[in-house]
Enzyme design. Sequence first.
Site, PDB file in Angstrom:
ATOM      1  N   CYS A  89     -17.484  29.826  -6.550  1.00  0.00           N
ATOM      2  CA  CYS A  89     -18.911  30.116  -6.393  1.00  0.00           C
ATOM      3  C   CYS A  89     -19.147  31.606  -6.117  1.00  0.00           C
ATOM      4  O   CYS A  89     -18.699  32.127  -5.093  1.00  0.00           O
ATOM      5  CB  CYS A  89     -19.455  29.258  -5.256  1.00  0.00           C
ATOM      6  SG  CYS A  89     -21.079  29.710  -4.647  1.00  0.00           S
ATOM      7  N   CYS A  92     -21.066  32.380  -2.887  1.00  0.00           N
ATOM      8  CA  CYS A  92     -20.186  32.088  -1.748  1.00  0.00           C
ATOM      9  C   CYS A  92     -19.237  33.255  -1.500  1.00  0.00           C
ATOM     10  O   CYS A  92     -18.982  33.632  -0.355  1.00  0.00           O
ATOM     11  CB  CYS A  92     -19.367  30.816  -2.006  1.00  0.00           C
ATOM     12  SG  CYS A  92     -20.352  29.337  -2.259  1.00  0.00           S
TER      13      CYS A  92
END
Length: 166
Positions: A89, A92
């Site tokens: 991600c 993230c």
Amino acid sequence: MIKRKIILATAVLAFSLSACSDNQSQKQTTANSENKTIINSKKKGDNMKVTELTTADFKTKVMNYEQHPQEWVFEGKRPALVDFYATWCGPCKALSPIVEELAEKYDGKVDFYKVDVDKQEELAALFGIRSIPSLLFIPMEGQPEMSVGAMNMEQLQKAIEEKLIK
């Protein structure tokens, strides 16, 4: 006309299948390289302030949802922040150094944890994680609060001050 639709459908199907397999191999490659990075940094003796949680760790350090399925009973000794993330991600990855820096700043005042949603699917399901990053703010008293999406340093620091430090 039918021939054109068949060709178009075949092209769309082929493209979507190749995109999925590329994404999976990218996830695996990224996960492998990040695992090596984590292992290497631990070998170097880095004192990481953010702790990776497994489901078993979560039950002892945050909440044992099997013993208390109907109510929130916090197991921690100080307020906590749980970062639900995935290795593949992008947002993230952008949030991770911010969380690390704030973990240093609030060392001894707030516990910082990370949960890899791909490895800890039970926890992701328990909290209904559908979007990552998702941050769970856990005060010493009261109910935890979930925030979805990446935050910049100022936003996250303000949220920690308002929701956890008070």
